[in-house]
Design a protein around this motif. Structure first.
Motif, short mmCIF file in Angstrom:
data_model
loop_
_atom_site.label_atom_id
_atom_site.label_comp_id
_atom_site.label_asym_id
_atom_site.label_seq_id
_atom_site.Cartn_x
_atom_site.Cartn_y
_atom_site.Cartn_z
N ARG A 107 32.13 38.33 36.06
CA ARG A 107 32.00 38.44 34.68
C ARG A 107 32.84 37.31 34.04
O ARG A 107 32.35 36.71 33.11
N VAL A 108 33.97 37.68 34.49
CA VAL A 108 35.36 37.03 33.87
C VAL A 108 34.95 35.42 34.03
O VAL A 108 35.09 34.59 33.05
N HIS A 109 34.55 35.09 35.55
CA HIS A 109 34.25 33.68 35.62
C HIS A 109 33.27 33.23 34.74
O HIS A 109 33.14 32.13 34.14
N ALA A 110 32.06 33.82 34.56
CA ALA A 110 30.88 33.48 33.75
C ALA A 110 31.18 33.46 32.32
O ALA A 110 30.77 32.41 31.80
N LEU A 111 32.12 34.20 31.75
CA LEU A 111 32.45 34.18 30.14
C LEU A 111 33.47 32.88 29.89
O LEU A 111 33.37 32.31 29.28
N SER A 112 34.40 32.70 31.32
CA SER A 112 35.15 31.56 30.99
C SER A 112 34.28 30.27 31.01
O SER A 112 34.73 29.32 30.14
N LYS A 113 33.43 30.37 32.03
CA LYS A 113 32.49 29.12 31.90
C LYS A 113 31.80 28.73 30.58
O LYS A 113 31.49 27.74 29.94
N ARG A 114 31.15 29.78 30.05
CA ARG A 114 30.43 29.88 29.06
C ARG A 114 30.94 29.53 27.76
O ARG A 114 30.45 28.56 26.92
N TRP A 115 32.31 30.00 27.55
CA TRP A 115 33.09 29.64 26.23
C TRP A 115 34.01 28.85 26.57
O TRP A 115 34.79 28.28 25.53
N LEU A 116 34.07 28.02 27.71
CA LEU A 116 34.84 26.77 27.98
C LEU A 116 36.35 27.17 27.78
O LEU A 116 37.10 26.48 27.08
N VAL A 117 36.90 28.30 28.27
CA VAL A 117 38.20 28.72 28.28
C VAL A 117 38.75 28.86 29.45
O VAL A 117 38.15 29.20 30.39
N ASP A 118 40.07 28.86 29.84
CA ASP A 118 40.73 28.86 31.01
C ASP A 118 40.39 30.32 31.57
O ASP A 118 40.39 31.36 30.67
N THR A 119 40.62 30.59 32.77
CA THR A 119 40.43 31.93 33.45
C THR A 119 41.45 33.02 32.90
O THR A 119 40.97 33.97 32.91
N ARG A 120 42.49 32.31 32.77
CA ARG A 120 43.67 33.48 32.49
C ARG A 120 43.35 34.12 31.12
O ARG A 120 43.24 35.20 30.81
N LEU A 121 42.76 33.23 30.18
CA LEU A 121 42.46 33.78 28.78
C LEU A 121 41.28 34.37 28.90
O LEU A 121 41.09 35.73 28.25
N ALA A 122 40.31 34.21 29.59
CA ALA A 122 38.93 35.07 29.68
C ALA A 122 39.34 36.34 30.32
O ALA A 122 38.76 37.19 29.92
N GLN A 123 40.20 36.43 31.32
CA GLN A 123 40.68 37.84 31.82
C GLN A 123 41.23 38.55 30.72
O GLN A 123 41.06 39.94 30.76
N GLN A 124 42.14 38.17 29.88
CA GLN A 124 42.71 38.66 28.98
C GLN A 124 41.77 39.28 27.97
O GLN A 124 42.10 40.52 27.29
N ILE A 125 40.91 38.48 27.59
CA ILE A 125 39.92 38.94 26.50
C ILE A 125 38.95 39.87 27.04
O ILE A 125 38.87 40.99 26.38
N HIS A 126 38.56 39.82 28.27
CA HIS A 126 37.62 40.76 28.85
C HIS A 126 38.38 42.11 29.26
O HIS A 126 37.74 42.91 28.90
N ASP A 127 39.51 42.03 29.77
CA ASP A 127 40.43 43.27 29.95
C ASP A 127 40.68 44.16 28.64
O ASP A 127 40.62 45.26 28.75
N ALA A 128 41.15 43.20 27.81
CA ALA A 128 41.56 43.96 26.54
C ALA A 128 40.33 44.44 25.71
O ALA A 128 40.24 45.60 25.28
N ALA A 129 39.01 43.99 25.77
CA ALA A 129 37.95 44.50 25.34
C ALA A 129 37.23 45.85 26.09
O ALA A 129 36.93 46.70 25.64
N VAL A 130 37.45 45.80 27.53
CA VAL A 130 37.16 47.06 28.05
C VAL A 130 37.96 48.17 28.00
O VAL A 130 37.68 49.23 27.75
#
Length: 209
Positions: A60-83
């Motif tokens: 899911r993090v990889h898919a969101l990173s690709k969709r929103w064109l952000v690096d994986t590290r930031l995508a992980q931070q956004i995903h995990d903080a949300a959850v």
């Protein structure tokens, strides 16, 4: 009473006792072995479950990173903080995109700070000693911003439009217009939620690392 010690009867009793003890020991060994086997199977199943959850998170993090064109590290931070705060990650990415275009250093003319554009007084409702500089730290900013939006969703009983408008405009402005029978929308809610049909609030849990 007749003392039977040393007699055939006594030796028979001793032999039967010894056999019972042997059977008891064997049975105990079987029970322990079975318990260990069950424990090992449960541990293996739990390990497989954790591995599956981690794979799901990564996908899911990889898919969101690709969709929103952000690096994986930031995508992980956004995903995990949300959850961790009980906010749908999809909604979380939409908010960060509209608020800051994923720029950690973003600052608004009125003083909103960081990825989720949190105001310092709002942040201090959650962490009283926090400084403006700390609000530029991604994990801190995301945690507070998402917690605030989650609380607004709870306050407005899941009404995403009102929660988003309150997040953007402030509670006083939104309530004043509602009291006058006006639509408080300024377009912010549409920007964030256009095409969104998910569930804003999710069960709070710690994201697997």
């Amino acid at each position: 009473m007749q003392d039977l010690r040393g007699t055939y009867v006594h030796r028979g009793d001793a032999e039967r006792f010894r056999r019972r003890m042997q059977r008891g020991i064997i049975l105990f060994g079987v029970v322990v072995t079975a318990a260990m086997a069950v424990s090992e199977r449960l541990a293996a199943a739990d390990s497989a479950r954790v591995a599956t959850q981690r794979l799901h998170r990564w996908n899911r993090v990889h898919a969101l990173s690709k969709r929103w064109l952000v690096d994986t590290r930031l995508a992980q931070q956004i995903h995990d903080a949300a959850v961790e705060t009980g906010l749908d990650p999809e909604l979380a990415f939409r908010v960060v995109n509209v608020e800051s275009r994923f720029k950690q250093s973003a600052t608004s003319p009125v003083g909103a700070v960081g990825l989720t554009q949190v105001m310092l007084p709002t942040a201090r409702m959650y962490e009283p000693a926090i400084t403006r500089e700390q609000l530029y730290e991604p994990e801190t900013n995301l945690r507070i911003g998402f917690a605030y939006l989650r609380d607004l969703l709870d306050e407005h009983k899941g009404d995403l439009k009102l929660a988003l408008l309150t997040y953007n405009r402030g509670g006083v402005a939104v309530q004043n217009e509602l009291a006058l029978g006006l639509d408080p929308s300024n377009g912010y809610d549409t920007k964030v939620a256009l095409g969104y049909n998910g569930t804003p609030r999710i069960k709070k849990k710690s994201a697997l690392r």
